[in-house]
Design an enzyme around this catalytic site. Structure first.
Site, PDB file in Angstrom:
ATOM      1  CB  THR A  77     -13.344  -7.010   2.663  1.00 38.58           C
ATOM      2  OG1 THR A  77     -12.245  -6.135   2.907  1.00 38.58           O
ATOM      3  CG2 THR A  77     -14.528  -6.195   2.145  1.00 38.58           C
ATOM      4  CG  HIS A 351      -7.223  -6.624   6.135  1.00 38.00           C
ATOM      5  ND1 HIS A 351      -8.229  -7.483   5.742  1.00 38.00           N
ATOM      6  CD2 HIS A 351      -7.023  -5.772   5.091  1.00 38.00           C
ATOM      7  CE1 HIS A 351      -8.624  -7.164   4.526  1.00 38.00           C
ATOM      8  NE2 HIS A 351      -7.905  -6.127   4.099  1.00 38.00           N
TER       9      HIS A 351
END
Length: 412
Positions: A77, A351
């Site tokens: 992120t 992720h």
């Protein structure tokens, strides 16, 4: 002459040379156009196919969508949001992970450490709000990585410290208020950010009803945004970019790499865990640790820092540790002592994997007076968005790794 008009005149009159990019052009711009950048964290490139999304579909029909948005590596992120903001790869921003150690300062950056998050010294490059403010364009950031920090001793005209509890529609209302204030106080560029799609994906997995409901909620927010912008008369003159930072893939209990079964943990000083795991060996233990990892290489790749693939754009920064492991898609690297705790609360998806994996690609769509309508284009790298925004705003970019020519296909 307004600050906005003066900025455009200055850009036209000023030449600009940067590495890996071209000067933005202004031949299609209108002085009163505004730009709104929206991120739905963790919104994978194909999530619009999971449920009915009439409001997203309306934007796509009236705008342009890419087949994917390629994140920088690691596909996390903070590195990706800041690369979108600066047009720079992680080795040029210093953002090599959500958690990182700086050996020069002997300090840690962690995304839940408010003191670090708000300290501009951690943020390399020039974020888009600084670029615009320097050229007389007022900006407002409703949550974006870096926008709370005093980068270059600057802040946006309006900004909010991150508050996960702020109501979702209230974020839209606040940004529209900024964009429609009286002339001289209104902003021409703003950001919005939502994290809940990422949260539901992690917690329940990419096939879950919870994730599908989060996608539906995102669609409702897009509909609310359109309604409010039309009410305020800015819908037709605003270029809207909807992006995400990365994709997501399900995890499984049988896809675990136990690091302490491969190396002796007392041979290392630090381990930064994740699908990309960075290891700092103890003094004079580097070759021993690397050779052990190389001999056991299965379901991961291991690299010495200086041998990292060039396409990662990661190795040329001091915050990258001496040895880097990159897990295969869906695998998790951890310490055996933590294994049971991990399994008891197994995140359903995650992720951070190699950005060449399609599953790590994110969402991109755009609509507005500058963009084509009803078009689909090939996936592109998210570092080009910084150049794109400068083009839309008629401003001169700072040095960056992107290129307007890589995204000109989006434009009228």
């Amino acid at each position: 002459m307004t600050k906005r008009a003066l900025a455009i005149v200055l850009v036209i009159a000023t030449s600009f040379v940067s590495f890996g990019c071209n000067k933005s052009t202004t031949d299609t711009l209108l002085p009163d156009q505004k730009t709104l950048l929206i991120s739905f964290d963790g919104f994978r490139y194909d999530y619009l196919n999971k449920v009915d999304t009439p409001h997203f579909d309306s934007l796509v029909a009236g705008g342009v969508q890419s087949e994917g948005l390629i994140p920088v590596f690691p596909s996390k992120t903070f590195p990706n949001h800041y690369s979108i903001a600066t047009g720079l790869y992680p080795e040029n921003t210093g953002f090599i992970g959500n958690t990182m150690y700086d050996p020069k300062w002997d300090e840690w950056y962690r995304i839940r450490d408010r003191e670090a998050v708000e300290n501009g010294k951690w943020y390399g490059g020039e974020p888009i709000w600084n670029t615009l403010e320097k050229q007389g364009v007022r900006t407002g950031t409703m949550f974006w990585v870096g926008s709370e920090a005093d980068i270059q001793d600057m802040y946006p005209t309006y900004w909010k410290p991150y508050d996960a509890d702020m109501r979702l529609r209230a974020r839209i209302d606040t940004v529209i208020k900024w964009m429609t204030m009286p002339a001289g106080k209104d902003v021409d560029f703003a950001t919005l950010y939502y994290s809940y799609v990422d949260t539901k994906g992690h917690r329940y997995g990419i096939q879950s009803d919870s994730l599908k409901n989060a996608i539906r909620l995102s669609d409702e927010l897009v509909g609310y945004l359109k309604m409010r912008m039309k009410e305020k008369g800015i819908w037709g003159k605003t270029n809207i970019l909807i992006v995400s930072d990365h994709g997501m893939v399900n995890q499984a209990a049988d896809k675990i790499i136990s690091l302490d079964k491969i190396i002796k943990m007392n041979d290392v000083e630090r381990v930064l865990w994740g699908p990309m795991t960075m290891i700092q060996p103890a003094e004079e233990k580097s070759e021993k640790v690397y050779q052990a990892l190389k001999a056991a290489e299965n379901n991961y790749k291991v690299y010495k820092k200086e041998e990292l693939p060039e396409r990662y754009h990661l190795k040329n920064h001091r915050r990258v540790e001496d040895i880097v492991m990159v897990a295969d898609l869906g695998y998790t690297i951890l310490d055996e002592d933590y294994k049971q705790q991990f399994l008891n609360s197994l995140p359903r998806a995650t992720h951070g994997y190699d950005n060449k994996n399609k599953e790590m690609q994110a969402l991109f769509l755009a609509r507005g007076p500058a963009f084509k309508t009803g078009s689909t284009v090939a996936a592109f790298q998210n570092i080009h968005i910084y150049e794109l925004i400068n083009h839309l705003m008629g401003t001169t970019p700072a040095q960056n790794d992107g290129a307007i020519d890589s995204v000109r296909v989006l434009l009228n």
